[in-house]
Write a protein that holds these residues in place. Structure first.
Motif, PDB file in Angstrom:
ATOM      1  N   PHE A  39       0.811  -1.212   0.000  1.00  0.00           N
ATOM      2  CA  PHE A  39       0.000   0.000   0.000  1.00  0.00           C
ATOM      3  C   PHE A  39       0.854   1.276   0.000  1.00  0.00           C
ATOM      4  O   PHE A  39       0.314   2.376  -0.042  1.00  0.00           O
ATOM      5  N   LEU A  40       2.148   1.114   0.077  1.00  0.00           N
ATOM      6  CA  LEU A  40       3.030   2.274   0.070  1.00  0.00           C
ATOM      7  C   LEU A  40       3.223   2.803  -1.357  1.00  0.00           C
ATOM      8  O   LEU A  40       3.017   2.089  -2.338  1.00  0.00           O
ATOM      9  N   ALA A  41       3.623   4.045  -1.452  1.00  0.00           N
ATOM     10  CA  ALA A  41       4.105   4.636  -2.698  1.00  0.00           C
ATOM     11  C   ALA A  41       5.531   5.115  -2.442  1.00  0.00           C
ATOM     12  O   ALA A  41       5.997   5.135  -1.295  1.00  0.00           O
ATOM     13  N   TYR A  42       6.228   5.468  -3.511  1.00  0.00           N
ATOM     14  CA  TYR A  42       7.608   5.911  -3.359  1.00  0.00           C
ATOM     15  C   TYR A  42       7.816   7.179  -4.189  1.00  0.00           C
ATOM     16  O   TYR A  42       7.243   7.337  -5.276  1.00  0.00           O
ATOM     17  N   VAL A  43       8.659   8.065  -3.650  1.00  0.00           N
ATOM     18  CA  VAL A  43       8.922   9.327  -4.311  1.00  0.00           C
ATOM     19  C   VAL A  43      10.428   9.534  -4.401  1.00  0.00           C
ATOM     20  O   VAL A  43      11.175   9.142  -3.498  1.00  0.00           O
ATOM     21  N   MET A  44      10.861  10.116  -5.508  1.00  0.00           N
ATOM     22  CA  MET A  44      12.277  10.406  -5.723  1.00  0.00           C
ATOM     23  C   MET A  44      12.413  11.822  -6.281  1.00  0.00           C
ATOM     24  O   MET A  44      11.596  12.260  -7.098  1.00  0.00           O
ATOM     25  N   ASN A  45      13.448  12.522  -5.826  1.00  0.00           N
ATOM     26  CA  ASN A  45      13.708  13.901  -6.252  1.00  0.00           C
ATOM     27  C   ASN A  45      14.931  13.924  -7.164  1.00  0.00           C
ATOM     28  O   ASN A  45      16.000  13.430  -6.789  1.00  0.00           O
ATOM     29  N   LEU A  46      14.756  14.487  -8.363  1.00  0.00           N
ATOM     30  CA  LEU A  46      15.810  14.466  -9.373  1.00  0.00           C
ATOM     31  C   LEU A  46      16.361  15.872  -9.608  1.00  0.00           C
ATOM     32  O   LEU A  46      15.613  16.857  -9.633  1.00  0.00           O
ATOM     33  N   LYS A  47      17.681  15.922  -9.789  1.00  0.00           N
ATOM     34  CA  LYS A  47      18.357  17.166 -10.154  1.00  0.00           C
ATOM     35  C   LYS A  47      18.872  17.022 -11.576  1.00  0.00           C
ATOM     36  O   LYS A  47      19.552  16.033 -11.901  1.00  0.00           O
ATOM     37  N   LEU A  48      18.580  18.007 -12.432  1.00  0.00           N
ATOM     38  CA  LEU A  48      18.972  17.942 -13.839  1.00  0.00           C
ATOM     39  C   LEU A  48      20.129  18.888 -14.114  1.00  0.00           C
ATOM     40  O   LEU A  48      20.310  19.905 -13.437  1.00  0.00           O
ATOM     41  N   ALA A  49      20.895  18.535 -15.142  1.00  0.00           N
ATOM     42  CA  ALA A  49      21.989  19.408 -15.561  1.00  0.00           C
ATOM     43  C   ALA A  49      21.441  20.704 -16.158  1.00  0.00           C
ATOM     44  O   ALA A  49      22.077  21.758 -16.054  1.00  0.00           O
ATOM     45  N   GLU A  50      20.266  20.635 -16.766  1.00  0.00           N
ATOM     46  CA  GLU A  50      19.625  21.804 -17.369  1.00  0.00           C
ATOM     47  C   GLU A  50      18.215  21.944 -16.787  1.00  0.00           C
ATOM     48  O   GLU A  50      17.242  21.415 -17.349  1.00  0.00           O
ATOM     49  N   PRO A  51      18.077  22.632 -15.647  1.00  0.00           N
ATOM     50  CA  PRO A  51      16.773  22.714 -14.975  1.00  0.00           C
ATOM     51  C   PRO A  51      15.679  23.309 -15.844  1.00  0.00           C
ATOM     52  O   PRO A  51      14.506  22.976 -15.663  1.00  0.00           O
ATOM     53  N   TRP A  52      16.037  24.193 -16.763  1.00  0.00           N
ATOM     54  CA  TRP A  52      15.024  24.829 -17.602  1.00  0.00           C
ATOM     55  C   TRP A  52      14.384  23.857 -18.597  1.00  0.00           C
ATOM     56  O   TRP A  52      13.403  24.210 -19.248  1.00  0.00           O
ATOM     57  N   LYS A  53      14.942  22.646 -18.690  1.00  0.00           N
ATOM     58  CA  LYS A  53      14.370  21.641 -19.573  1.00  0.00           C
ATOM     59  C   LYS A  53      13.608  20.576 -18.800  1.00  0.00           C
ATOM     60  O   LYS A  53      13.398  19.471 -19.290  1.00  0.00           O
ATOM     61  N   ALA A  54      13.166  20.914 -17.586  1.00  0.00           N
ATOM     62  CA  ALA A  54      12.491  19.928 -16.746  1.00  0.00           C
ATOM     63  C   ALA A  54      11.189  19.429 -17.371  1.00  0.00           C
ATOM     64  O   ALA A  54      10.883  18.236 -17.345  1.00  0.00           O
ATOM     65  N   GLU A  55      10.426  20.338 -17.954  1.00  0.00           N
ATOM     66  CA  GLU A  55       9.156  19.915 -18.557  1.00  0.00           C
ATOM     67  C   GLU A  55       9.403  18.998 -19.757  1.00  0.00           C
ATOM     68  O   GLU A  55       8.696  17.998 -19.944  1.00  0.00           O
ATOM     69  N   ALA A  56      10.403  19.323 -20.559  1.00  0.00           N
ATOM     70  CA  ALA A  56      10.724  18.467 -21.705  1.00  0.00           C
ATOM     71  C   ALA A  56      11.223  17.103 -21.236  1.00  0.00           C
ATOM     72  O   ALA A  56      10.884  16.065 -21.833  1.00  0.00           O
ATOM     73  N   PHE A  57      11.997  17.075 -20.157  1.00  0.00           N
ATOM     74  CA  PHE A  57      12.478  15.811 -19.607  1.00  0.00           C
ATOM     75  C   PHE A  57      11.313  14.953 -19.144  1.00  0.00           C
ATOM     76  O   PHE A  57      11.246  13.744 -19.440  1.00  0.00           O
ATOM     77  N   ALA A  58      10.382  15.541 -18.425  1.00  0.00           N
ATOM     78  CA  ALA A  58       9.232  14.783 -17.925  1.00  0.00           C
ATOM     79  C   ALA A  58       8.391  14.238 -19.069  1.00  0.00           C
ATOM     80  O   ALA A  58       7.949  13.078 -19.039  1.00  0.00           O
ATOM     81  N   GLU A  59       8.191  15.047 -20.101  1.00  0.00           N
ATOM     82  CA  GLU A  59       7.394  14.594 -21.241  1.00  0.00           C
ATOM     83  C   GLU A  59       8.095  13.475 -21.989  1.00  0.00           C
ATOM     84  O   GLU A  59       7.470  12.471 -22.372  1.00  0.00           O
ATOM     85  N   ALA A  60       9.409  13.596 -22.185  1.00  0.00           N
ATOM     86  CA  ALA A  60      10.154  12.577 -22.925  1.00  0.00           C
ATOM     87  C   ALA A  60      10.168  11.247 -22.164  1.00  0.00           C
ATOM     88  O   ALA A  60       9.988  10.175 -22.755  1.00  0.00           O
TER      89      ALA A  60
END
Length: 621
Positions: free
Chosen positions: A230-251
């Motif tokens: 019943f648990l879920a898991y969460v992870m926090n990611l740091k990108l080399a290019e933060p301004w491309k976070a939305e593109a990373f998530a979509e890809a």
């Protein structure tokens, strides 16, 4: 060379004439400046507020080593989460951390929460900033600061999670999830108003309602549910290019086979965290356009009054060789110069005031700073100011410039059209009403401006009543906490007070312009038997009658249309709105008429008391 010298001499002449007119009529220039500064300041606030509101989130993001992407999965997809650590562009991460859905009881209140298990040691990505107390420890729970503020919970208070007792170890803020009452749903959840706007509406058993965020040790978080599945898991990611976070998530979402991890880029969290600023911005932009329309009315009244007062001057300019283009340019230059000053003043005041209309709340740290002025903002505000002045000035200026020299020197207002049946009907009217109708017939455009000015204001008040009722429904219905509600109320109050003040100034000035324009006819009416009281009542009625029409039009279609436009802009649900009752609408219409009557009574009375012989002799000289 000669052409250039002629052009320069004309520019100097225009500047001198415009400056001389402004100096001679400082009161009118100040009124015009006030109207336009009000509109440009509100427009500037609407344009820069979102940038100022983003500062607290950015401060929180820096202080907490905020993630660029937050990824979460169910327990059976944990390997997919770990795979993201090797994805292209990822340079650091923290987690995965276990998350349990639980019910928290504190201060006599029960709320759904998402309980995240964390390590006592600092994390390289997303280390929540403790603002009170300490970090997680065995038997201790750390509450998200905005959530704790809503519960009125403090450090050391006892709480229970799924029946287990804990102590509040501290309060913290994070940039990895939206502050309460918003929520980043790791489990299925509903954040904001309940279906149908009802706080007691039933939801499926596995859906969390407006969940808060808490942190525990990993062992305590796992102990909240008997089944690890019943648990879920969460992870926090740091990108080399933060301004491309939305593109990373979509890809990553598109390139994953099967069910992809839930990926939330930091830009989405920023938008949610500054939602109240977005709604405040919308209110200010609507207020800016309403004030802009009122400013057009103000300028039109000023120009109309000046045209009536300066008709002979225009005739003299034509008589000494002034071309229609030169005359129109002089008249336009006066108001465009004021518009430029108003734009600069509005930009300065709006930029300095914007931080006062942003509220970071308990869920973020830092405060809004003064936004940087961009060329787009400068250009937009300046263009609107010039457009307002030009729209209101160009038509009467060109009309006056094109009038014949003899008509301009005569300087008479438009005579009303007389027909037999109209004269027969008007003969039965009381003297004040007869005078009011005659005044309106002589200056029909001025009556239309009064109707428009009142309609704009009443439509704004109508929508403000709807929004104020909505904001009283509480955070679970509105999606705002008490601090945010107070901020939105403050913005509504500022816009409404400004609208009312500018409308009041318009009403007084229109009445005074009408008094000056009808000095001769009012004196003739008194010479033929009308009393000063009847004349002053007629001058006031000439404003009250259009005001009544404007109040009715301001409610329908004006108020309903403005509210519908707001719903379209905000993607809101109009069925959740409570419209003013019939008695409120009638009170608003009646109050509008009474206020306009009170505002116009004094200038009307002053104008009616001028001696008859003095007025008639002044007209003959």
């Amino acid at each position: 060379m000669g052409h250039r010298a002629l052009l320069v001499s004309r520019m100097v002449l225009v500047a001198r004439l415009a400056a001389r007119d402004l100096r001679r009529r400082r009161g009118e220039a100040a009124l015009l400046l006030l109207a336009m500064v009000t509109a440009t300041t509100t427009l500037t606030l609407g344009l820069v507020l979102r940038d100022a509101a983003a500062d607290p989130y950015q401060s929180t993001r820096e202080a907490t080593k905020g993630p660029d992407v937050v990824a979460s999965v169910d327990a059976d997809r944990l390997t997919d989460l770990r795979r993201l650590t090797g994805a292209r562009g990822v340079i650091d991460h923290s987690g995965p951390y276990p998350v349990a859905a639980a019910k928290l009881q504190a201060s006599g209140r029960t709320s759904d929460v998402q309980a995240v298990g964390r390590d006592a040691a600092p994390a390289p990505v997303d280390q929540p900033e403790v603002v009170q107390g300490g970090w997680v420890r065995n038997g201790g729970v750390v509450l998200e600061a905005a959530f704790a503020n809503a519960l009125d919970a403090r450090v050391g208070d006892p709480v229970t999670l799924n029946g287990r007792s804990f102590k509040v170890a501290g309060l913290a803020v994070t940039a990895a999830m939206t502050p309460y009452p918003g929520a980043s749903c790791i489990f299925p959840c509903m954040s904001g108003p309940a279906p149908g706007g009802r706080a007691d509406a039933e939801l499926p058993a596995d859906v969390l309602r407006n969940p808060g965020l808490v942190w525990l040790t990993q062992a305590d978080a796992r102990s909240l549910t008997p089944d690890p599945g019943f648990l879920a898991y969460v992870m926090n990611l740091k990108l080399a290019e933060p301004w491309k976070a939305e593109a990373f998530a979509e890809a990553e979402s598109q390139g994953h086979l099967g069910i992809a991890p839930r990926l939330e880029p930091w830009e989405n969290i920023l938008r949610e965290a500054t939602e109240v600023a977005r709604d405040t911005q919308i209110l200010l932009m609507i207020g800016a356009w309403l004030l802009g329309l009122l400013a057009v009315a103000s300028v039109s009244v000023l120009v109309g009054g000046r045209m009536a007062d300066q008709t002979r001057r225009v005739g003299l300019l034509r008589a000494v060789g002034g071309t229609p283009g030169l005359i129109a340019t002089v008249l336009l230059a006066e108001y465009l110069l004021v518009a430029l000053v108003a734009a600069v003043a509005g930009l300065a005041i709006g930029s300095l005031t914007a931080p006062l209309l942003t509220e970071s709340g308990a869920g973020l740290i830092g405060s809004a700073g003064t936004p940087s002025m961009t060329w787009s903002t400068f250009g937009s505000v300046t263009a609107v100011a010039l457009m307002v002045a030009a729209i209101a000035t160009v038509v009467p200026a060109v009309r006056a410039a094109r009038s014949s020299t003899l008509n301009a020197l005569a300087g008479s207002a438009r005579p009303p059209r007389r027909t037999g049946w109209l004269i027969a009907m008007s003969a039965r009217l009381p003297v004040p009403l007869l005078l009011a109708l005659r005044i309106s017939a002589r200056r029909p455009r001025r009556a239309v401006l009064t109707v428009a000015s009142i309609a704009i204001t009443v439509s704004g008040i109508f929508v403000a009543l709807i929004l104020d009722t909505f904001l009283t429904d509480g955070p679970l219905t509105t999606g705002y906490d008490e601090t945010q509600v107070e901020l939105l109320r403050r913005v509504l109050l500022i816009v409404m007070v400004t609208l009312l003040a500018l409308t009041a100034v318009n009403a007084v000035f229109i009445t005074w312009a009408t008094v000056l324009d009808n000095r001769h006819s009012s004196a003739l009416a008194r010479a033929l038997g009308a009393t000063p009281g009847e004349v002053s009542a007629g001058l006031a009625a000439a404003q009250v009658l259009p005001a009544l029409a404007g109040a009715v039009l301001g409610i329908f279609p004006g108020g309903y249309g403005l509210f519908a436009a707001i719903m379209v802009i905000t993607d809101g649900e109009s069925d959740r709105a409570t419209f003013p009752s019939l008695w409120q609408v009638l009170t608003l219409v009646l109050a509008t008429a009474l206020v306009v009557a009170a505002l116009t009574a004094i200038p009307a009375r002053l104008g009616a008391r001028r001696p008859i012989t003095e007025t008639l002799q002044a007209e003959l000289t």
